[in-house]
Design a protein around this motif. Structure first.
Motif, PDB file in Angstrom:
ATOM      1  N   ALA A 222       0.816  -1.217   0.000  1.00 19.89           N
ATOM      2  CA  ALA A 222       0.000   0.000   0.000  1.00 19.89           C
ATOM      3  C   ALA A 222       0.846   1.261   0.000  1.00 19.89           C
ATOM      4  O   ALA A 222       0.347   2.343  -0.341  1.00 19.89           O
ATOM      5  N   GLY A 223       2.111   1.145   0.400  1.00 25.26           N
ATOM      6  CA  GLY A 223       2.981   2.317   0.382  1.00 25.26           C
ATOM      7  C   GLY A 223       3.717   2.598   1.666  1.00 25.26           C
ATOM      8  O   GLY A 223       4.419   3.607   1.774  1.00 25.26           O
ATOM      9  N   LEU A 224       3.594   1.721   2.678  1.00 25.07           N
ATOM     10  CA  LEU A 224       4.268   1.931   3.954  1.00 25.07           C
ATOM     11  C   LEU A 224       5.717   1.464   3.875  1.00 25.07           C
ATOM     12  O   LEU A 224       5.980   0.312   3.500  1.00 25.07           O
ATOM     13  N   ALA A 225       6.654   2.329   4.241  1.00 26.61           N
ATOM     14  CA  ALA A 225       8.068   1.945   4.317  1.00 26.61           C
ATOM     15  C   ALA A 225       8.305   1.290   5.674  1.00 26.61           C
ATOM     16  O   ALA A 225       8.271   1.970   6.709  1.00 26.61           O
ATOM     17  N   LEU A 226       8.510  -0.024   5.685  1.00 20.52           N
ATOM     18  CA  LEU A 226       8.620  -0.757   6.943  1.00 20.52           C
ATOM     19  C   LEU A 226       9.819  -0.309   7.772  1.00 20.52           C
ATOM     20  O   LEU A 226       9.801  -0.444   9.001  1.00 20.52           O
ATOM     21  N   ASP A 227      10.842   0.222   7.126  1.00 21.12           N
ATOM     22  CA  ASP A 227      12.011   0.646   7.896  1.00 21.12           C
ATOM     23  C   ASP A 227      11.762   1.927   8.683  1.00 21.12           C
ATOM     24  O   ASP A 227      12.592   2.328   9.506  1.00 21.12           O
ATOM     25  N   THR A 228      10.610   2.582   8.459  1.00 15.75           N
ATOM     26  CA  THR A 228      10.266   3.778   9.237  1.00 15.75           C
ATOM     27  C   THR A 228       9.505   3.436  10.515  1.00 15.75           C
ATOM     28  O   THR A 228       9.266   4.318  11.333  1.00 15.75           O
ATOM     29  N   LEU A 229       9.111   2.167  10.668  1.00 15.60           N
ATOM     30  CA  LEU A 229       8.385   1.768  11.876  1.00 15.60           C
ATOM     31  C   LEU A 229       9.302   1.870  13.081  1.00 15.60           C
ATOM     32  O   LEU A 229      10.471   1.486  13.039  1.00 15.60           O
ATOM     33  N   SER A 230       8.744   2.362  14.182  1.00 15.44           N
ATOM     34  CA  SER A 230       9.527   2.531  15.404  1.00 15.44           C
ATOM     35  C   SER A 230       8.898   1.818  16.589  1.00 15.44           C
ATOM     36  O   SER A 230       9.579   1.154  17.355  1.00 15.44           O
ATOM     37  N   GLY A 231       7.580   1.977  16.761  1.00 16.72           N
ATOM     38  CA  GLY A 231       6.869   1.346  17.874  1.00 16.72           C
ATOM     39  C   GLY A 231       5.604   0.679  17.405  1.00 16.72           C
ATOM     40  O   GLY A 231       4.996   1.102  16.414  1.00 16.72           O
ATOM     41  N   LEU A 232       5.184  -0.363  18.117  1.00 20.86           N
ATOM     42  CA  LEU A 232       3.976  -1.107  17.749  1.00 20.86           C
ATOM     43  C   LEU A 232       3.257  -1.552  19.010  1.00 20.86           C
ATOM     44  O   LEU A 232       3.849  -2.215  19.869  1.00 20.86           O
ATOM     45  N   THR A 233       1.987  -1.188  19.120  1.00 19.14           N
ATOM     46  CA  THR A 233       1.170  -1.566  20.271  1.00 19.14           C
ATOM     47  C   THR A 233       0.263  -2.730  19.894  1.00 19.14           C
ATOM     48  O   THR A 233      -0.387  -2.694  18.848  1.00 19.14           O
ATOM     49  N   SER A 234       0.226  -3.745  20.746  1.00 20.65           N
ATOM     50  CA  SER A 234      -0.667  -4.882  20.502  1.00 20.65           C
ATOM     51  C   SER A 234      -0.953  -5.577  21.824  1.00 20.65           C
ATOM     52  O   SER A 234      -0.391  -5.225  22.871  1.00 20.65           O
ATOM     53  N   ASP A 235      -1.829  -6.592  21.756  1.00 23.96           N
ATOM     54  CA  ASP A 235      -2.176  -7.332  22.967  1.00 23.96           C
ATOM     55  C   ASP A 235      -1.178  -8.444  23.284  1.00 23.96           C
ATOM     56  O   ASP A 235      -1.367  -9.181  24.253  1.00 23.96           O
ATOM     57  N   GLY A 236      -0.127  -8.582  22.483  1.00 22.15           N
ATOM     58  CA  GLY A 236       0.922  -9.550  22.789  1.00 22.15           C
ATOM     59  C   GLY A 236       0.717 -10.921  22.185  1.00 22.15           C
ATOM     60  O   GLY A 236       1.158 -11.915  22.768  1.00 22.15           O
ATOM     61  N   ALA A 237       0.090 -11.009  21.015  1.00 19.07           N
ATOM     62  CA  ALA A 237      -0.082 -12.308  20.345  1.00 19.07           C
ATOM     63  C   ALA A 237       1.285 -12.920  20.036  1.00 19.07           C
ATOM     64  O   ALA A 237       2.191 -12.230  19.575  1.00 19.07           O
ATOM     65  N   ARG A 238       1.414 -14.226  20.276  1.00 20.36           N
ATOM     66  CA  ARG A 238       2.716 -14.880  20.108  1.00 20.36           C
ATOM     67  C   ARG A 238       3.191 -14.835  18.654  1.00 20.36           C
ATOM     68  O   ARG A 238       4.384 -14.693  18.385  1.00 20.36           O
TER      69      ARG A 238
END
Length: 429
Positions: A222-238
């Motif tokens: 879709a156009g997201l540069a994955l190397d720009t990701l810094s933080g990710l919030t989730s419920d902790g799925a394995r």
């Protein structure tokens, strides 16, 4: 072209049709030649929101091609008994009004044909004999939705090209029952700062890294540069944690504090029960209540700390409490993952998972889940993602709810520029 540019092209095409003059229609739309002449016409009787209309379609003969072509009307849809405004209203009533297909069809029949519920609205009036009856079916609206949903997957590649990302993301899943007692999970990835939904995907389960890999791969398309990701919030799925270790090792994972509080519930109850062990029933109730209040206050001091030093002091106080050793151990295991938002590089990272992501998706009579097959579920989710990204938030502030960016859509927040198209334009409805 991204989704905004595609919608703009559609709007320009529509406006060009509106501005076509009689001389413009003398030019053959296929070859561009002017060796044409009028060649009769035909009548159509489409249903519009104002009732049934009669319109004459002019035909022209192109001498160069030896074929007939017709003048196009922007408000008509080729091969449909209903005007474009009916198509758009039906899709919008299902998406924005959150009505079932049958109720949307009933509402539009009442409005167009002056029938059914119309006479509940217009007190004192009676139907006239001989008036045409509208027979719009919910299955027809389903076909329109499917047609719009089929355009959404086709436009995934480059859909958000050029849209800026904060690098702070949130992800969550929604389980859905399918036909034949099957189950699937709908995964979504959203920007915590702007609210832009970067990708949605339907997978069999959420415990494998490969399933989460599909979500991030679609976001990349879709156009997201994955190397720009810094933080990710989730419920902790394995499965998500495994994927982050394999492919996105530089991304800091923030544990959803709401889910973390739920995981502490049994340990908190166990500590309170241990404090009241061996006491009489009436005395035990008071001791349990006091122990829970003390431990809960210490837990809040750690989880809601505004800095690491403050959190470490609160953790030491919890560990020193007579009944807080187990809780302190659980907190220590997730200590860093609970406090990433206090760091300067992670400003804007949400502390809770994006449960709101599925709120609008579920707020229908169908609860957003009874789509039957994985293809239709994913189609509906992609359609809904386009709707969410291009629909402005409510401007009015309510007593219990206010919006971070009132009157702006997520894409407006992300791009910093006003957007003049709607999600219906982007889907070419």
């Amino acid at each position: 072209m991204n989704i905004i540019e595609r919608g703009s092209v559609f709007v320009q095409k529509v406006r060009a049709l509106v501005g076509q003059s009689a001389w413009d229609w003398r030019h053959c739309p296929r070859c561009g030649g002017t060796r044409t002449c009028k060649h009769g016409g035909r009548e159509r009787h489409p249903w519009a929101l104002g009732g049934r209309q009669t319109v004459r379609i002019q035909r022209h003969w192109c001498h160069a091609r030896g074929k007939v072509y017709e003048e196009e009307q922007v408000w008509l849809v080729a091969g449909s008994r209903y005007a474009r405004e009916v198509h758009r209203c039906a899709v919008d009533q299902w998406m924005h009004g959150r009505g079932s297909l049958r109720r949307v069809a009933e509402f539009l029949r009442s409005l167009m044909g002056r029938q059914e519920r119309w006479w509940l609205w217009r007190i004192g009036e009676r139907a006239l004999a001989g008036e045409a009856q509208c027979h719009l079916s919910f299955t027809t609206i389903q076909r329109w939705l499917d047609r719009a949903g089929q355009k959404a997957p086709e436009g995934v590649a480059g859909q958000l090209e050029g849209v800026s990302s904060s690098g702070q993301m949130g992800t969550d899943g929604l389980w859905a029952r399918l036909r034949g007692k099957g189950k699937s999970v709908l995964l979504g990835l959203v920007d915590s700062a702007s609210g832009v939904i970067w990708s949605v995907v339907v997978v069999a389960e959420e415990e494998s890294a490969a399933c989460w890999g599909r979500l991030f791969e679609r976001a990349r398309q879709a156009g997201l540069a994955l190397d720009t990701l810094s933080g990710l919030t989730s419920d902790g799925a394995r499965g998500l944690l495994a994927y982050l270790r394999q492919a996105l090792g530089w991304v800091h994972h923030q544990r959803c504090i709401w889910h973390f509080w739920r995981s502490l519930a049994k340990h908190l109850a166990g500590a309170a029960a241990q404090a009241a062990l061996g006491l009489a029933e009436e005395m035990a109730k008071g001791v349990k209540k006091q122990a829970r209040e003390e431990l809960a206050a210490l837990l809040h001091a750690v989880i809601d700390a505004t800095g690491y030093e403050q959190a470490e002091q609160a953790l030491a106080a919890l560990k020193a409490h007579a009944w807080g050793a187990t809780l302190a151990q659980k907190l220590n295991e997730q200590f860093d993952r609970l406090l990433f938002p206090v760091l300067a590089p992670h400003r804007g990272l949400a502390r809770v998972g994006p449960e709101w992501l599925w709120r609008d998706f579920r707020l229908r009579l169908s609860h957003g889940r009874n789509h039957g097959s994985t293809q239709r579920l994913e189609r509906a989710a992609l359609l809904w993602a386009v709707y969410r990204n291009l629909t402005p938030a409510q401007e009015r502030r309510e007593r219990k709810r206010h919006y971070k960016h009132p009157g702006q859509s997520p894409l407006e927040v992300a791009t910093g520029a006003p957007i003049t198209i709607s999600y219906l334009d982007a889907l070419e409805v």
